[in-house]
Design a protein around this motif. Sequence first.
Motif, PDB file in Angstrom:
ATOM      1  N   SER A 184     -52.442 107.583  30.371  1.00  0.00           N
ATOM      2  CA  SER A 184     -51.619 108.609  30.024  1.00  0.00           C
ATOM      3  C   SER A 184     -50.940 107.919  28.765  1.00  0.00           C
ATOM      4  O   SER A 184     -49.852 108.881  28.433  1.00  0.00           O
ATOM      5  CB  SER A 184     -50.504 108.758  31.154  1.00  0.00           C
ATOM      6  OG  SER A 184     -49.889 107.522  31.498  1.00  0.00           O
ATOM      7  N   GLY A 185     -51.037 107.078  28.313  1.00  0.00           N
ATOM      8  CA  GLY A 185     -50.392 106.620  26.910  1.00  0.00           C
ATOM      9  C   GLY A 185     -49.174 106.192  27.284  1.00  0.00           C
ATOM     10  O   GLY A 185     -48.150 105.908  26.380  1.00  0.00           O
ATOM     11  N   ILE A 204     -45.794 120.407  23.481  1.00  0.00           N
ATOM     12  CA  ILE A 204     -46.397 119.405  23.137  1.00  0.00           C
ATOM     13  C   ILE A 204     -45.499 118.357  22.399  1.00  0.00           C
ATOM     14  O   ILE A 204     -45.590 117.226  22.777  1.00  0.00           O
ATOM     15  CB  ILE A 204     -47.434 119.759  21.796  1.00  0.00           C
ATOM     16  CG1 ILE A 204     -48.705 120.584  22.520  1.00  0.00           C
ATOM     17  CG2 ILE A 204     -48.191 118.459  21.426  1.00  0.00           C
ATOM     18  CD1 ILE A 204     -49.778 121.026  21.696  1.00  0.00           C
ATOM     19  N   PRO A 205     -44.386 118.588  21.411  1.00  0.00           N
ATOM     20  CA  PRO A 205     -43.742 117.821  20.914  1.00  0.00           C
ATOM     21  C   PRO A 205     -42.774 117.252  22.179  1.00  0.00           C
ATOM     22  O   PRO A 205     -42.525 116.084  22.081  1.00  0.00           O
ATOM     23  CB  PRO A 205     -42.741 118.527  19.974  1.00  0.00           C
ATOM     24  CG  PRO A 205     -43.631 119.647  19.707  1.00  0.00           C
ATOM     25  CD  PRO A 205     -44.315 120.184  20.693  1.00  0.00           C
ATOM     26  N   MET A 206     -42.395 117.943  23.128  1.00  0.00           N
ATOM     27  CA  MET A 206     -41.508 117.331  24.249  1.00  0.00           C
ATOM     28  C   MET A 206     -42.291 116.412  25.115  1.00  0.00           C
ATOM     29  O   MET A 206     -41.865 115.242  25.475  1.00  0.00           O
ATOM     30  CB  MET A 206     -41.222 118.637  25.188  1.00  0.00           C
ATOM     31  CG  MET A 206     -40.096 119.553  24.392  1.00  0.00           C
ATOM     32  SD  MET A 206     -39.632 120.594  25.583  1.00  0.00           S
ATOM     33  CE  MET A 206     -40.939 121.682  25.955  1.00  0.00           C
ATOM     34  N   ALA A 225     -44.923 106.885  25.886  1.00  0.00           N
ATOM     35  CA  ALA A 225     -44.758 105.422  25.230  1.00  0.00           C
ATOM     36  C   ALA A 225     -45.212 105.295  23.751  1.00  0.00           C
ATOM     37  O   ALA A 225     -44.930 105.080  22.773  1.00  0.00           O
ATOM     38  CB  ALA A 225     -45.168 104.299  26.183  1.00  0.00           C
ATOM     39  N   LEU A 226     -46.763 105.951  23.636  1.00  0.00           N
ATOM     40  CA  LEU A 226     -47.528 105.930  22.612  1.00  0.00           C
ATOM     41  C   LEU A 226     -47.236 107.069  21.485  1.00  0.00           C
ATOM     42  O   LEU A 226     -47.965 107.062  20.541  1.00  0.00           O
ATOM     43  CB  LEU A 226     -49.059 105.663  22.999  1.00  0.00           C
ATOM     44  CG  LEU A 226     -49.185 104.268  23.676  1.00  0.00           C
ATOM     45  CD1 LEU A 226     -50.779 104.113  23.880  1.00  0.00           C
ATOM     46  CD2 LEU A 226     -49.041 103.006  22.861  1.00  0.00           C
ATOM     47  N   GLY A 227     -46.421 107.649  21.996  1.00  0.00           N
ATOM     48  CA  GLY A 227     -45.849 108.746  20.875  1.00  0.00           C
ATOM     49  C   GLY A 227     -46.767 110.044  20.605  1.00  0.00           C
ATOM     50  O   GLY A 227     -46.552 110.562  19.518  1.00  0.00           O
ATOM     51  N   ARG A 228     -47.774 110.326  21.400  1.00  0.00           N
ATOM     52  CA  ARG A 228     -48.467 111.505  21.141  1.00  0.00           C
ATOM     53  C   ARG A 228     -48.925 112.034  22.606  1.00  0.00           C
ATOM     54  O   ARG A 228     -48.936 111.496  23.516  1.00  0.00           O
ATOM     55  CB  ARG A 228     -49.717 111.349  20.293  1.00  0.00           C
ATOM     56  CG  ARG A 228     -50.642 110.252  20.816  1.00  0.00           C
ATOM     57  CD  ARG A 228     -52.035 110.086  19.758  1.00  0.00           C
ATOM     58  NE  ARG A 228     -52.807 109.187  20.191  1.00  0.00           N
ATOM     59  CZ  ARG A 228     -53.800 109.454  21.088  1.00  0.00           C
ATOM     60  NH1 ARG A 228     -53.837 110.479  21.869  1.00  0.00           N
ATOM     61  NH2 ARG A 228     -54.558 108.363  21.260  1.00  0.00           N
TER      62      ARG A 228
END
Length: 257
Positions: A252-253, A211-213, A219-222
Motif C-alpha cells: 500500500s505504500g 486520487i490527490p486525497m 506515506a510514499l506520496g502517490r
Amino acid sequence: MRVAIVLGGSSGIGQATAVELARRGTGVIVTYNGNPAGVQQTVALVEKEGGTAVALRLDIGRTEGFAAFRDQVVVTLRETWQRDTFDYLVNNAGFGGSAMFADTTEELFDRFLRVLLKGPYFLTQRLLPLLADGGAIVNVSSSSALPTGHVDVGYSAYGTMKGGLNTLTRFLAKELAPRRIRVNAVSPGPTRTRLADADGVVGFEAYPEVIPMLAEKTALGRLGEPDDVGAAIASLLSNESRWITAQNVEVSGGFDL
C-alpha cells in the motif's frame, strides 16, 4: 518452464502480474469474464516480453462452470507447454463497490460472497490436483480487511469476504504444507485499476478527484499502480520467497500510516 494461472487477468493487478511473470520466464494462463479486449491486450503484452499466454473465459461467481474450466486448463497445459501440471495460482478475480450496512441487500451480499470468497475457495479446490508439488498460491485481498487497515464506512460486506479470504490463506498454508505448496496473500491499498463496482462503474476513471486525497494519505506520496502489486505477487510466487508461507503482505505504500 513454469506456468501460472492468473484469475482476472484482463486489466489492473491481474494484467500487471501476468506481464511480470512473463518477464521472469513463466508461462501464463489468464482468465477473463466481461473484458475480452482487455485480456487480448494482456496476451499481447506478455508476448511483447517474449512470453506465452493463453486466455480462458471464467466466471468466478459460477461454481457450476469450474469442472469445464479445469478441463480447458488440462488441454491448454498439454497443447501449449506439454505439461500435466501448473506451478502458480493467483486468485485475483473480483469486483469492488460499497453499500452502507443498513442498505446492503442479500443479493449484493451473495454476489460478494460468490465472487470474492466462495469462488476462489472452490476453484482452488478444483484445480488443486493439477497444482505441482512445491508450487505456490497468492490470494489477492485488501488492506481494508487487515486488523490494522483503514476502515471506511460502506465496505462491511466487501471487507467481510476479504477477511474470509485472509483466513482461508492461513488454513490452506497449513493443509498444503506437506506438498510444499506455499500460500500467501497480498493486501493492496488504493491502487489505480479498472476494478468495476456492482453497478459497472469503474473506480478511478469515474472519480479522479479522489486520487490527490489518497496520495496525501499515503506515506510514499502517490497512488499505487498495478505494477507495484504485480511485482509483489510475482516475488511471493518465486523461489526467492521459498521460506514464506501463511503471510499477508500489505502492498500500500504506507497508506493511512
